[in-house]
Structure formats: structure tokens, C-alpha cells
Motif scaffolding. Structure first.
Motif, mmCIF file in Angstrom:
data_model
loop_
_atom_site.group_PDB
_atom_site.id
_atom_site.type_symbol
_atom_site.label_atom_id
_atom_site.label_comp_id
_atom_site.label_asym_id
_atom_site.label_seq_id
_atom_site.Cartn_x
_atom_site.Cartn_y
_atom_site.Cartn_z
ATOM 1 N N SER A 62 0.824 -1.220 0.000
ATOM 2 C CA SER A 62 0.000 0.000 0.000
ATOM 3 C C SER A 62 0.852 1.260 0.000
ATOM 4 N N TRP A 63 2.012 1.246 0.625
ATOM 5 C CA TRP A 63 2.906 2.400 0.622
ATOM 6 C C TRP A 63 3.741 2.468 -0.650
ATOM 7 N N VAL A 64 4.002 1.320 -1.276
ATOM 8 C CA VAL A 64 4.807 1.298 -2.498
ATOM 9 C C VAL A 64 4.137 2.102 -3.610
ATOM 10 N N ALA A 65 2.798 2.055 -3.679
ATOM 11 C CA ALA A 65 2.085 2.789 -4.732
ATOM 12 C C ALA A 65 2.332 4.290 -4.640
ATOM 13 N N LEU A 66 2.561 4.798 -3.428
ATOM 14 C CA LEU A 66 2.783 6.239 -3.271
ATOM 15 C C LEU A 66 4.119 6.696 -3.835
ATOM 16 N N LEU A 67 5.044 5.751 -4.093
ATOM 17 C CA LEU A 67 6.348 6.136 -4.630
ATOM 18 C C LEU A 67 6.237 6.726 -6.035
ATOM 19 N N ALA A 68 5.108 6.524 -6.710
ATOM 20 C CA ALA A 68 4.913 7.119 -8.042
ATOM 21 C C ALA A 68 4.932 8.636 -7.989
ATOM 22 N N ALA A 69 4.734 9.204 -6.807
ATOM 23 C CA ALA A 69 4.782 10.659 -6.690
ATOM 24 C C ALA A 69 6.176 11.198 -6.995
#
Length: 404
Positions: A62-69
Motif C-alpha cells: 500500500s505504501w509502495v504505490a505512493l512512490l509514483a509521486a
């Protein structure tokens, strides 16, 4: 044998030792500095912060997806190479976090694929933005050339006068607009024009080019200032649309102690004599240039005494019609009385700064100021740093102001 190997033929060993000794440090340092200069610091810090939070929270994919920022943010400020580097870093760290937290392989693969897609899209956007930046730089260089062709820099001394000019275009990123000015030495004395074209945009710039071109030619050819104005009028009658016009003040210095002024529907110049500021109202009001065919009125020649120490300020309505938050106009005559000095550049700098403070930092109309001063005969030449009114750094150029 070992000496020969070390001193003569073993170049890799010598290169390694040279690096350790710092002999190739300058080149290495330059490469490192170039690499560091290209690193998008904020996106890298964002990715690092998200990874740290993910490691502490242990939330897995769930936190890995935020790395796209990270790569998305890099695309707004950096080129495609930098975006790909940030995306690669985010993908590698995201994979490590997902594996560490035991995320399902399928879910992790989907998230990493999305991260790669965002990175590629960001790299493409960065490439397009870089291309647009190069095109904009080329357009700005053309605008710079147009500015110098139309609104030529005015030196600090022209003939017997000290001169200063300040010009601000209201359009964002614009260098030129609908206001115009020119000051030229001629066989008939120094002559100048300050005007304001009706309207804005490219059509106003085109009209300003016509006026300035005719003025510069006629000012050299015609001994009579009214004839200069007539030539501008005839040219505009052929080139302007029916509802277009130009307000202008044309002035000349035919001899010592006097100025000739022709006002064609423009704001009255301000005459500074001692500490007194007075508006030079036209004795015979005349229509703006381009509208003479609609009326029987013709401009008249007004002669002003202009002694040593006198100053004349010409301006456009972008200055006097500038409003503050309370919708009050800028009081130019009062501001000139407060800031007048023996250096026209210093006076205009103070006026321009006060004008920007009055409107809250940005003008909503083009504004031009031209200040003419007759130095006293007793004044000695003054060498000072050039004002930034012409856009140059005052540390790199000196100008001489004298009374010749």
C-alpha cells in the motif's frame, strides 16, 4: 622487475594510485558536480521519506504505490534522464520494501508496473517540456531583438541633456508593448517622442513600429517639428484601422534655453523647475495621431523656456491610471516632487519602485517614463555606475554625464 612494472607499464595501477593521490581530482570533481547538479533533490527526498515511512509502518504494498509521486514530481522540473533515474530508484526501493514485508507477488508486480508506467509517462512529459522550453528561449531571443530594434536603449547623455527611461510591459513575459518612446540627436537639435497606442498585443506593437520608424526618419529630414508630426499622421492614416489611434507628445530642442512641444491627445508632460512641478497643458488641444481626418483641429507648437537645472518628464497613462487596492490613481506629480534629484536615473528608479508598491507589485497596463534634464553649466562631469533602467548590471558599465 617490480619497479619496471610499477613505473613504466602498469597504467591501471598508476591511474588508481593517481586517483588516490588526488591528481585526477579536478576532473572527477567536475563530473561529480555535474551529476549532483542534475539530481532532482526534492523528488529523491520524497521517495526516501516514503520508503522510511513504509519501513516504519510495515504496510507493505500500500505504501509502495505512493512512490509514483517521485517520478511524477520530477517530470515537472527535470528532463527525461532525471525522471528515469528517480523512477528506477523508486521501483528498486519499492520492490525491496514489498519483498521485505512479504507482499503477494501478484499485487507487488501490479504496483511496480504502475510505477514503471508513471515513470515512462513522466519521462515523456519531461522531454516535451524541455522541447517547449527551448522553443520559448528562441522566441525570447527574437523578442529581445525586436525590443532593441523598436525601443532602442537610450544613453545617459544625449546632446546637452541627461536622460533616463523606464519601461514596463504589462503582458507576462513581454519586453515590448503598446507604449513607445524614442530620442534622437538630429541636425535640428535633440528630438523625442513618447506615445501610447490604442489597444494591446501584436497589433499595438506593429503600430508602435510604424510610428517610431516614421519619427526617426522625419526627425532627421524635417526642420519644422510640426512637419514631423504631419508625416507621422499621414503614415498612420494609411496603416491604421478606422478605430485605432496613437496619443503622443513630440518635443524638440532647437536652441539653447527652449523646448518645442506638440501634444496630440496625450497626457501633459510635467515640468520640474527648482522644487516646483507643473503640468504642461497644451495651448491648442489636438486629436490623437490617426484621427485628424475626423476633426478640423490641428496640433499647435508650444514653446517652453528650458533653463539649466530644468527637467521634463514624459509618460504614458499606464503610470497615471495605475490603481491601488482602494482604486486610487497613482499621484505622479506628487511622487515626482518627492523623488526629484540631479540624476534622472535615480529619480525614475524611485518613481518606478513607488509605482509598483502602489499597485501591489504588478502593473496592469504598459507604462513608460522618460525624464529629460538640462545640467547646469557649473556642473562638473559625473562618473557613476549606470542605472539598471536599460537592463544592464551597473557593476559592469560606467557612463559619463557631462554638459556638452
Amino acid at each position: 622487475m617490480s619497479k619496471a612494472r610499477d613505473g613504466g607499464g602498469n597504467r591501471p595501477m598508476r591511474s588508481f594510485r593517481d586517483r588516490l593521490a588526488g591528481r585526477e581530482a579536478p576532473a572527477f570533481r567536475r563530473s561529480a558536480e555535474r551529476w549532483a547538479a542534475g539530481v532532482p533533490v526534492v523528488p529523491v527526498l520524497l521517495v526516501s521519506a516514503l520508503v522510511i515511512v513504509a519501513l516504519l509502518a510495515g504496510a507493505g504494498v500500500s505504501w509502495v504505490a505512493l512512490l509514483a509521486a517521485g517520478p511524477a514530481l520530477a517530470a515537472t522540473t527535470s528532463g527525461p534522464r532525471e525522471v528515469l533515474c528517480v523512477g528506477l530508484l523508486a521501483t528498486a526501493l519499492g520492490a525491496a520494501v514489498g519483498v521485505r514485508d512479504g507482499a503477494p507477488a501478484r499485487d507487488l508486480a501490479v504496483v511496480l508496473a504502475a510505477l514503471v508506467a508513471v515513470t515512462l509517462a513522466g519521462a515523456r512529459a519531461g522531454a516535451l517540456r524541455g522541447r517547449r522550453d527551448r522553443v520559448l528561449a528562441a522566441v525570447r531571443s527574437v523578442a529581445e531583438a525586436a525590443q532593441h530594434a523598436l525601443l532602442r536603449p537610450v544613453p545617459a547623455a544625449v546632446g546637452p541633456f541627461q536622460v533616463a527611461v523606464r519601461y514596463s510591459a504589462a503582458a507576462a513575459e513581454a519586453r515590448i508593448g503598446g507604449d513607445l518612446y524614442a530620442l534622437v540627436p538630429t541636425p535640428y537639435g535633440v528630438r523625442l517622442i513618447v506615445g501610447d497606442v490604442r489597444g494591446k498585443g501584436l497589433s499595438a506593437v506593429e503600430t508602435a513600429a510604424v510610428v517610431l520608424g516614421v519619427f526617426r526618419e522625419a526627425a532627421y529630414d524635417e526642420p519644422d517639428l510640426l512637419t514631423v508630426v504631419d508625416r507621422i499622421e499621414r503614415s498612420l492614416a494609411r496603416n491604421l484601422d478606422v478605430d485605432d489611434f496613437v496619443t503622443a507628445v513630440v518635443a524638440g530642442h532647437p536652441g539653447a534655453g527652449r523646448l518645442e512641444v506638440v501634444n496630440c491627445g496625450h497626457a501633459p508632460p510635467l515640468l520640474v523647475r527648482g522644487s516646483r512641478v507643473t503640468a504642461v497643458e497644451p495651448t491648442r488641444p489636438a486629436p490623437p495621431l490617426g484621427l485628424r481626418a475626423l476633426t478640423d483641429e490641428t496640433p499647435g507648437l508650444q514653446v517652453l523656456p528650458f533653463a539649466d537645472g530644468d527637467q521634463l518628464l514624459l509618460y504614458t497613462d499606464g503610470v497615471t491610471e495605475a490603481r491601488n487596492q482602494d482604486r486610487q490613481f497613482y499621484p505622479l506629480a506628487e511622487g515626482l516632487a518627492r523623488h526629484v534629484s540631479d540624476e534622472p536615473a535615480r529619480t525614475l528608479n524611485a518613481l518606478h519602485d513607488e509605482l509598483l508598491d502602489h499597485v501591489g507589485g504588478r502593473l496592469h497596463d504598459d507604462a513608460a517614463l522618460l525624464l529629460l534634464r538640462m545640467p547646469a553649466a557649473s556642473e562638473t562631469p559625473v562618473i557613476r555606475a549606470a542605472s539598471d533602467a536599460d537592463g544592464h548590471d551597473p557593476r559592469f558599465r560606467l557612463v559619463t554625464e557631462d554638459a556638452c
